[in-house]
Write an enzyme that holds these catalytic residues in place. Sequence first.
Site, PDB file in Angstrom:
ATOM      1  N   GLU A   1      -6.356  -7.856  -0.129  1.00 59.56           N
ATOM      2  CA  GLU A   1      -6.990  -7.496   1.139  1.00 59.56           C
ATOM      3  C   GLU A   1      -8.440  -7.122   0.872  1.00 59.56           C
ATOM      4  OE1 GLU A   1      -5.257  -4.601   3.706  1.00 59.56           O
ATOM      5  OE2 GLU A   1      -3.191  -5.297   3.395  1.00 59.56           O
TER       6      GLU A   1
ATOM      7  N   GLU B   1       0.784  -1.234   0.000  1.00 59.92           N
ATOM      8  CA  GLU B   1       0.000   0.000   0.000  1.00 59.92           C
ATOM      9  C   GLU B   1       0.819   1.290   0.000  1.00 59.92           C
ATOM     10  OE1 GLU B   1      -2.880  -0.275   3.179  1.00 59.92           O
ATOM     11  OE2 GLU B   1      -4.101  -1.708   2.060  1.00 59.92           O
TER      12      GLU B   1
END
Length: 427
Positions: free
Chosen positions: A316, A217
């Site tokens: 995710e 991320e």
Amino acid sequence: MLISTFIISSLLSIALANPIPSRGGTQFYKRGDYWDYQNDKIRGVNLGGWFVLEPFITPSLFEAFENQGQDVPVDEYHYTKALGKDLAKERLDQHWSSWIVEADFQSIAGAGLNFVRIPIGYWAFQLLDNDPYVQGQESYLDQALEWAKKYDIKVWIDLHGAPGSQNGFDNSGLRDSYEFQNGDNTQVALDVLQYISNKYGGSDYGDVVIGIELLNEPLGSVLDMGKLNDFWQQGYHNLRNTGSSQNVIIHDAFQTWDSFNDKFHTPDYWNVVIDHHHYQVFSPGELSRSVDEHVKVACEWGANSTKENHWNLCGEWSAAMTDCTKWLNGVGRGSRYDQTFDYDPSQNQNYIGSCQGSQDISTWDDDKKSNYRRYIEAQLDAFEKRSGWIFWTWKTETTLEWDFQKLSYYGIFPSPLTSRQYPGQCD
């Protein structure tokens, strides 16, 4: 969808190279047989909160400060800084040795899952001057890989926290910092990736590890994307220079779904997988959606994934339709859902609902359980349109929306994983 695969000669004696054309005509390349992302589905869970602390996953570690009248650390950096090296090492050794054990891997396999993603911070392998972090995670990681092998579970090793933080999230180890591209931080991250590549990227773990994620991320909106692209390329080539054809996992940096269609697709790049993370709880607009709207958005994720040139999956996601979990948004920041998110007044203007009992299954009526089951099934169907999914997370101490084990136990997550009460939502 991706179409025919054909074999071309390889300059490497260790593997064959397969250029695979996409609908748009762009080719990307495959070598070796670590995992067939083209045809096989990953069905997995993240082992969150193990080697990178997250207050919402294991609040008890942080509540210990609160119970003693002390300020609650906001992340692992401040957790270890507050305790000092010796006490931090003692507490984290206890955590590492107990949070995930062999029985977890046995249960993961028993649930029909075939994969785990293991987040780990740079500090497990190399410390900056004056870093308060403690080490010792590596031996537990090695043990985890042995358990994974025993139960036929495949693994990604995910560099979840970079020096200076790549996103300012508490799950990077250091909240509210965006210094990853400053000073020597990027080079330290590359050095750590080199170590990971040397140790875990080759044949020694080739029957277990099926991907190394270069960075979790990175926040593209605040980073220099040109420098980030250089980092990805360097990390990729450093792995290839070890002689390994291991899969390289690249998170999308929160860019649009098609941003990588023209990247990493020449013969110089092979076995590249794009990792998308999908949630609908981190803005008032998302939280205000009806379950039908949540399902519609999830199905759109799946439809878009089929148009990408690269293999891709959702690394995710969760069942969450609220942000009510304690400390989900960070220590001291409340929830947008019940208008207690004081951190950002612009995101705290509308009361959506009460968070009271939101993570207590005894307060959920049948309609609520059905809505969550619908949303989970829609995401499963969407993500299996391509290479699969990795739920966040395997377990937590207290929350429900983010806990695979609890959701499965209460029949909200399908078991078997392919069973459907609401089939065809994304057709």
